[in-house]
Design a protein around this motif. Structure first.
Motif, PDB file in Angstrom:
ATOM      1  N   VAL A   6       5.585  -6.837  58.792  1.00 50.78           N
ATOM      2  CA  VAL A   6       6.275  -7.053  60.033  1.00 50.78           C
ATOM      3  C   VAL A   6       5.114  -6.823  60.929  1.00 50.78           C
ATOM      4  O   VAL A   6       4.606  -5.776  60.861  1.00 50.78           O
ATOM      5  CB  VAL A   6       7.352  -6.206  60.046  1.00 50.78           C
ATOM      6  N   GLY A   7       5.191  -7.580  62.074  1.00 53.51           N
ATOM      7  CA  GLY A   7       3.904  -7.332  62.937  1.00 53.51           C
ATOM      8  C   GLY A   7       2.705  -7.380  62.497  1.00 53.51           C
ATOM      9  O   GLY A   7       2.480  -8.140  61.480  1.00 53.51           O
ATOM     10  N   ASN A   8       1.997  -6.626  63.103  1.00 53.12           N
ATOM     11  CA  ASN A   8       0.444  -6.767  62.606  1.00 53.12           C
ATOM     12  C   ASN A   8       0.165  -5.812  61.699  1.00 53.12           C
ATOM     13  O   ASN A   8      -1.084  -6.222  60.862  1.00 53.12           O
ATOM     14  CB  ASN A   8      -0.390  -6.332  63.849  1.00 53.12           C
ATOM     15  N   GLN A   9       0.641  -4.760  61.335  1.00 52.23           N
ATOM     16  CA  GLN A   9      -0.038  -3.515  60.618  1.00 52.23           C
ATOM     17  C   GLN A   9       1.052  -3.211  59.639  1.00 52.23           C
ATOM     18  O   GLN A   9       0.756  -2.427  58.646  1.00 52.23           O
ATOM     19  CB  GLN A   9      -0.568  -2.598  61.314  1.00 52.23           C
ATOM     20  N   THR A  10       2.329  -3.596  59.749  1.00 48.48           N
ATOM     21  CA  THR A  10       3.481  -3.074  58.820  1.00 48.48           C
ATOM     22  C   THR A  10       3.978  -3.668  57.802  1.00 48.48           C
ATOM     23  O   THR A  10       4.050  -4.980  58.050  1.00 48.48           O
ATOM     24  CB  THR A  10       4.495  -2.441  59.855  1.00 48.48           C
ATOM     25  N   VAL A  11       4.657  -3.090  56.679  1.00 48.61           N
ATOM     26  CA  VAL A  11       5.100  -3.816  55.587  1.00 48.61           C
ATOM     27  C   VAL A  11       6.411  -3.040  55.486  1.00 48.61           C
ATOM     28  O   VAL A  11       6.393  -1.850  55.452  1.00 48.61           O
ATOM     29  CB  VAL A  11       4.228  -3.851  54.513  1.00 48.61           C
ATOM     30  N   VAL A  12       7.526  -3.912  55.211  1.00 47.58           N
ATOM     31  CA  VAL A  12       8.878  -3.344  54.816  1.00 47.58           C
ATOM     32  C   VAL A  12       9.103  -3.707  53.408  1.00 47.58           C
ATOM     33  O   VAL A  12       8.927  -4.880  52.818  1.00 47.58           O
ATOM     34  CB  VAL A  12       9.745  -3.888  55.974  1.00 47.58           C
ATOM     35  N   PHE A  13       9.800  -2.668  52.767  1.00 48.96           N
ATOM     36  CA  PHE A  13       9.998  -2.864  51.458  1.00 48.96           C
ATOM     37  C   PHE A  13      11.296  -3.503  51.024  1.00 48.96           C
ATOM     38  O   PHE A  13      12.312  -3.019  51.617  1.00 48.96           O
ATOM     39  CB  PHE A  13       9.787  -1.489  50.559  1.00 48.96           C
ATOM     40  N   ALA A  14      11.243  -4.558  50.337  1.00 51.74           N
ATOM     41  CA  ALA A  14      12.686  -5.215  49.969  1.00 51.74           C
ATOM     42  C   ALA A  14      13.632  -4.399  49.010  1.00 51.74           C
ATOM     43  O   ALA A  14      14.644  -4.262  49.441  1.00 51.74           O
ATOM     44  CB  ALA A  14      12.241  -6.620  49.300  1.00 51.74           C
ATOM     45  N   ASN A  15      12.992  -3.665  48.042  1.00 58.14           N
ATOM     46  CA  ASN A  15      13.547  -2.817  47.258  1.00 58.14           C
ATOM     47  C   ASN A  15      12.776  -1.289  47.568  1.00 58.14           C
ATOM     48  O   ASN A  15      12.177  -1.065  46.625  1.00 58.14           O
ATOM     49  CB  ASN A  15      13.538  -3.180  45.766  1.00 58.14           C
ATOM     50  N   PRO A  16      13.070  -0.695  48.458  1.00 59.53           N
ATOM     51  CA  PRO A  16      12.495   0.616  48.832  1.00 59.53           C
ATOM     52  C   PRO A  16      12.075   1.515  47.632  1.00 59.53           C
ATOM     53  O   PRO A  16      13.046   2.005  46.795  1.00 59.53           O
ATOM     54  CB  PRO A  16      13.346   1.359  49.869  1.00 59.53           C
ATOM     55  N   PRO A  17      10.910   1.936  47.356  1.00 60.47           N
ATOM     56  CA  PRO A  17      10.442   2.496  46.140  1.00 60.47           C
ATOM     57  C   PRO A  17      11.053   4.067  46.496  1.00 60.47           C
ATOM     58  O   PRO A  17      11.283   4.654  47.331  1.00 60.47           O
ATOM     59  CB  PRO A  17       9.097   2.948  46.167  1.00 60.47           C
ATOM     60  N   VAL A  18      11.515   4.542  45.343  1.00 63.75           N
ATOM     61  CA  VAL A  18      12.450   6.185  45.403  1.00 63.75           C
ATOM     62  C   VAL A  18      11.247   7.268  44.948  1.00 63.75           C
ATOM     63  O   VAL A  18      10.398   6.783  44.393  1.00 63.75           O
ATOM     64  CB  VAL A  18      13.414   6.013  44.134  1.00 63.75           C
ATOM     65  N   ILE A  19      11.256   8.119  45.828  1.00 69.09           N
ATOM     66  CA  ILE A  19      10.371   9.356  45.457  1.00 69.09           C
ATOM     67  C   ILE A  19      11.495  10.201  44.330  1.00 69.09           C
ATOM     68  O   ILE A  19      12.105  10.943  44.664  1.00 69.09           O
ATOM     69  CB  ILE A  19      10.308  10.218  46.692  1.00 69.09           C
ATOM     70  N   LEU A  20      11.170   9.990  43.185  1.00 66.28           N
ATOM     71  CA  LEU A  20      11.855  10.667  42.200  1.00 66.28           C
ATOM     72  C   LEU A  20      11.681  12.173  42.100  1.00 66.28           C
ATOM     73  O   LEU A  20      12.613  12.851  42.005  1.00 66.28           O
ATOM     74  CB  LEU A  20      11.324  10.035  40.568  1.00 66.28           C
ATOM     75  N   SER A  21      10.289  12.833  42.500  1.00 66.50           N
ATOM     76  CA  SER A  21      10.036  13.899  42.364  1.00 66.50           C
ATOM     77  C   SER A  21       8.992  14.098  43.196  1.00 66.50           C
ATOM     78  O   SER A  21       7.945  13.183  43.535  1.00 66.50           O
ATOM     79  CB  SER A  21       9.948  14.448  40.815  1.00 66.50           C
ATOM     80  N   SER A  22       8.714  15.636  43.679  1.00 64.85           N
ATOM     81  CA  SER A  22       7.417  16.033  44.282  1.00 64.85           C
ATOM     82  C   SER A  22       7.028  17.356  43.829  1.00 64.85           C
ATOM     83  O   SER A  22       7.693  18.269  43.276  1.00 64.85           O
ATOM     84  CB  SER A  22       7.559  15.798  45.558  1.00 64.85           C
ATOM     85  N   TYR A  23       5.940  17.709  43.760  1.00 64.85           N
ATOM     86  CA  TYR A  23       5.233  18.803  43.293  1.00 64.85           C
ATOM     87  C   TYR A  23       4.158  19.531  44.159  1.00 64.85           C
ATOM     88  O   TYR A  23       3.206  18.620  44.487  1.00 64.85           O
ATOM     89  CB  TYR A  23       5.122  19.065  41.756  1.00 64.85           C
ATOM     90  N   SER A  24       3.882  20.630  44.276  1.00 67.59           N
ATOM     91  CA  SER A  24       2.916  21.275  44.995  1.00 67.59           C
ATOM     92  C   SER A  24       2.459  22.464  44.234  1.00 67.59           C
ATOM     93  O   SER A  24       3.254  23.355  43.732  1.00 67.59           O
ATOM     94  CB  SER A  24       2.874  21.377  46.368  1.00 67.59           C
ATOM     95  N   VAL A  25       1.082  22.604  44.217  1.00 66.97           N
ATOM     96  CA  VAL A  25       0.172  23.926  43.922  1.00 66.97           C
ATOM     97  C   VAL A  25      -0.706  24.254  44.984  1.00 66.97           C
ATOM     98  O   VAL A  25      -1.557  23.295  45.561  1.00 66.97           O
ATOM     99  CB  VAL A  25      -0.382  23.605  42.518  1.00 66.97           C
ATOM    100  N   VAL A  26      -0.594  25.466  45.282  1.00 66.79           N
ATOM    101  CA  VAL A  26      -1.559  26.026  46.603  1.00 66.79           C
ATOM    102  C   VAL A  26      -2.172  27.247  46.253  1.00 66.79           C
ATOM    103  O   VAL A  26      -1.876  27.755  45.287  1.00 66.79           O
ATOM    104  CB  VAL A  26      -0.615  26.138  47.672  1.00 66.79           C
ATOM    105  N   GLY A  27      -2.908  27.422  47.077  1.00 73.41           N
ATOM    106  CA  GLY A  27      -3.850  28.680  46.762  1.00 73.41           C
ATOM    107  C   GLY A  27      -3.182  29.988  47.820  1.00 73.41           C
ATOM    108  O   GLY A  27      -2.276  29.760  48.146  1.00 73.41           O
ATOM    109  N   PRO A  28      -3.706  31.128  47.549  1.00 74.75           N
ATOM    110  CA  PRO A  28      -3.108  32.191  48.198  1.00 74.75           C
ATOM    111  C   PRO A  28      -2.604  32.454  49.624  1.00 74.75           C
ATOM    112  O   PRO A  28      -1.590  32.812  49.873  1.00 74.75           O
ATOM    113  CB  PRO A  28      -3.965  33.499  47.529  1.00 74.75           C
ATOM    114  N   LYS A  29      -3.792  31.788  50.297  1.00 77.12           N
ATOM    115  CA  LYS A  29      -3.546  31.729  51.850  1.00 77.12           C
ATOM    116  C   LYS A  29      -2.323  30.622  52.283  1.00 77.12           C
ATOM    117  O   LYS A  29      -1.535  30.964  53.060  1.00 77.12           O
ATOM    118  CB  LYS A  29      -4.795  31.229  52.562  1.00 77.12           C
ATOM    119  N   GLU A  30      -2.075  29.773  51.394  1.00 74.34           N
ATOM    120  CA  GLU A  30      -0.975  28.809  51.775  1.00 74.34           C
ATOM    121  C   GLU A  30       0.293  29.493  51.526  1.00 74.34           C
ATOM    122  O   GLU A  30       1.188  29.320  51.838  1.00 74.34           O
ATOM    123  CB  GLU A  30      -1.297  27.564  51.001  1.00 74.34           C
ATOM    124  N   GLY A  31       0.143  30.183  50.317  1.00 70.31           N
ATOM    125  CA  GLY A  31       1.410  30.884  49.597  1.00 70.31           C
ATOM    126  C   GLY A  31       1.902  31.935  50.776  1.00 70.31           C
ATOM    127  O   GLY A  31       3.118  32.083  50.840  1.00 70.31           O
TER     128      GLY A  31
END
Lengths: 335, 335
Positions: A6-31
């Protein structure tokens, strides 16, 4: 053949992928920061018992990816591709994590834009029919970044007020062709933009024009405006870069309203002495995997845009007098 | 959803992307070698009038990409994505080339496997319907690599006989959803394999197991054997690594016959004092863009496999006592 473009730089998904899960690990300052409770795991220190910060960063990335797989109860054998990147020379955090994961591995480099870049390309591989499950992981580490890009931390050099603090953190998302969860509906791959900023202590300024350019192009390609999004989060411009990006968008006639913020502004508070905010691949990765994903899942955010922003210089290019090229990649996530 | 996936690591293209054109630019040593006449342009020296080798490498990459566009008479406005990578820290050769090209840019890092990796991912983006034209470019430069990975060239240190000589060269291919030319029919994304080789002067040995693993997995996934290919070219194992990869394949019951060779063996001859052969992202890029593409187009090769091989270490990881992880990515091209 080209129907998803779509347009010059964009793509649109026909079957949009699902984000099944996410996880993060951080250091003490971020915590200890305002988003502390949104992260999957907080390490007590930056080494976590490893013999070097570099080994620790790679282990942190593995922990984040394993965490995402565990959250979704997806086994390694079900993953088609692992996509990862980080800030270290030759992306060793990712390479050594990939050695342990033993998955078909695609290494990317987009500096701090790597999370959004990997999510964008990973979504294309899924929607294109080449993968069912793609594991994305991105990391940065304050101490590995300091000694590679700036000065040995042991030296205790004073930091400029315009400098950003590299996040110690690793974020991972598991993308899938099916299942329940937020979906990635479109992505805009950025162009390299360089406004001739040469100050390595002000990378927000170097990246702001690329972020503004990508938001403008995305909205133009999709015929949408910022108000159509509940959140537009760049990652990571910091306070100075965010102000400049707003200013540049205003000059182009775009009012970003209150929806535009920055992962590098969100992760620390003023008491944490981080100066202009946070940076590092891991910053937008853990803010997205934690805070933003939770807000999408709770229904607070119906449509969010993550605009990963990368400063594509190296210490060598700066020493040779080059300015700092920037890039911004956007992914749109809908709850 | 997952119909293009075959076996564990391989993807097969429903509408195989076409290689519309290819172009290569090399340094004088490469021009004097046995493949000299197959390159698009030979520089008289490694600087070509620039003020640093790093700037020269980035310019060389731009020249190669411009050359590929010119050969196909495709304008910049028709390119959907530029994909590039190189060996330098933070892939600056690619980033600065992307600044000049001003195209939506996806940066990759796969060390010397980057050409095959970029062609594989680029083909997925085209066959997935996200792009009509993808411009791939990869570079390396002997002098930038020496001072980053090893010793200043000015020092004139003696090289080990097992060491490979980093190619000064940039190769580019223009992939398209339609048109005339050889087609990329399948690709196998490799896993990181590490046989605990720690000798940075013998990277062929470090990469050989990954190349063997990818060839084995590709053939298993596709239910084919090496004899089904007119050429299997790894890039770049050099003479020692090629011998080891053949040996490993033999141990696994696979006879590679006479079709298996290596871009790092092809590009220099014995008189050129390159010891175990050539290496560097640019090696497989220019051998593929020049010699192999010409042989496919002439009909000599009907079906060829390029197996990009990368050593995924960094000077830091080696100093910290880590071994050298290897990876191999395969793309199959049919005339």
């Amino acid at each position: 053949m080209n129907s998803k473009r779509v347009g010059n730089q964009t793509v649109v998904f026909a079957n949009p992928p699902v984000i099944l899960s996410s996880y993060s690990v951080v250091g003490p300052k971020e915590g200890q920061g305002p988003l502390g409770k949104t992260f999957g795991k907080v390490w007590e220190d930056g080494l976590n018992g490893e013999k070097s910060w570099e080994v620790a960063e790679s282990k942190m990335l593995q922990e984040a990816m394993q965490g995402a797989m565990d959250q979704a109860s997806v086994q390694k054998e079900q993953i088609d591709f692992m996509m990862a990147g980080d800030l270290l020379n030759q992306i060793i955090s990712s390479n050594f994590a990939a050695r342990q994961m033993a998955l078909p591995f695609i290494g990317l480099y987009g500096a701090c834009s790597t999370m959004a870049l990997s999510m964008a390309v990973g979504s294309m591989l899924i929607d294109g029919g080449f993968a069912q499950n793609v594991l994305v992981g991105v990391s940065s580490h304050h101490d590995t970044a300091e000694r590679q890009y700036r000065l040995p931390t042991e030296q205790g050099a004073q930091r400029a007020m315009s400098a950003q603090w590299t996040v110690t953190g690793a974020g991972s998302v598991l993308l899938s062709s099916s299942g329940a969860g937020p979906r990635i509906t479109s992505a805009t791959i950025g162009k390299v933009i360089d406004f001739a900023v040469k100050d390595v202590n002000n990378m927000g300024a170097a990246m702001a024009p690329a972020v503004a350019d990508t938001i403008l192009n995305h909205c133009q390609d999709m015929q949408l405006k910022p108000a159509d999004y509940d959140l537009i989060a760049s990652g990571d411009l910091g306070a100075i870069g965010l102000g400049l990006a707003c200013e540049l968008l205003k000059q182009s006639g775009m009012d970003t309203g209150t929806s535009f913020t920055d992962c590098g502004v969100m992760i620390y508070d003023d008491s944490q002495d981080s100066h202009a905010g946070a940076s590092g691949c891991g910053c937008s990765a853990v803010v997205f995997a934690g805070n933003i994903m939770q807000r999408i899942k709770s229904g607070e955010l119906k449509k969010a845009m993550l605009v990963g922003s990368g400063a594509l210089h190296s210490p060598t290019s700066c020493l040779q007098g080059e300015s700092i090229p920037g890039i911004g990649h956007a992914v749109v996530i809908e709850g």
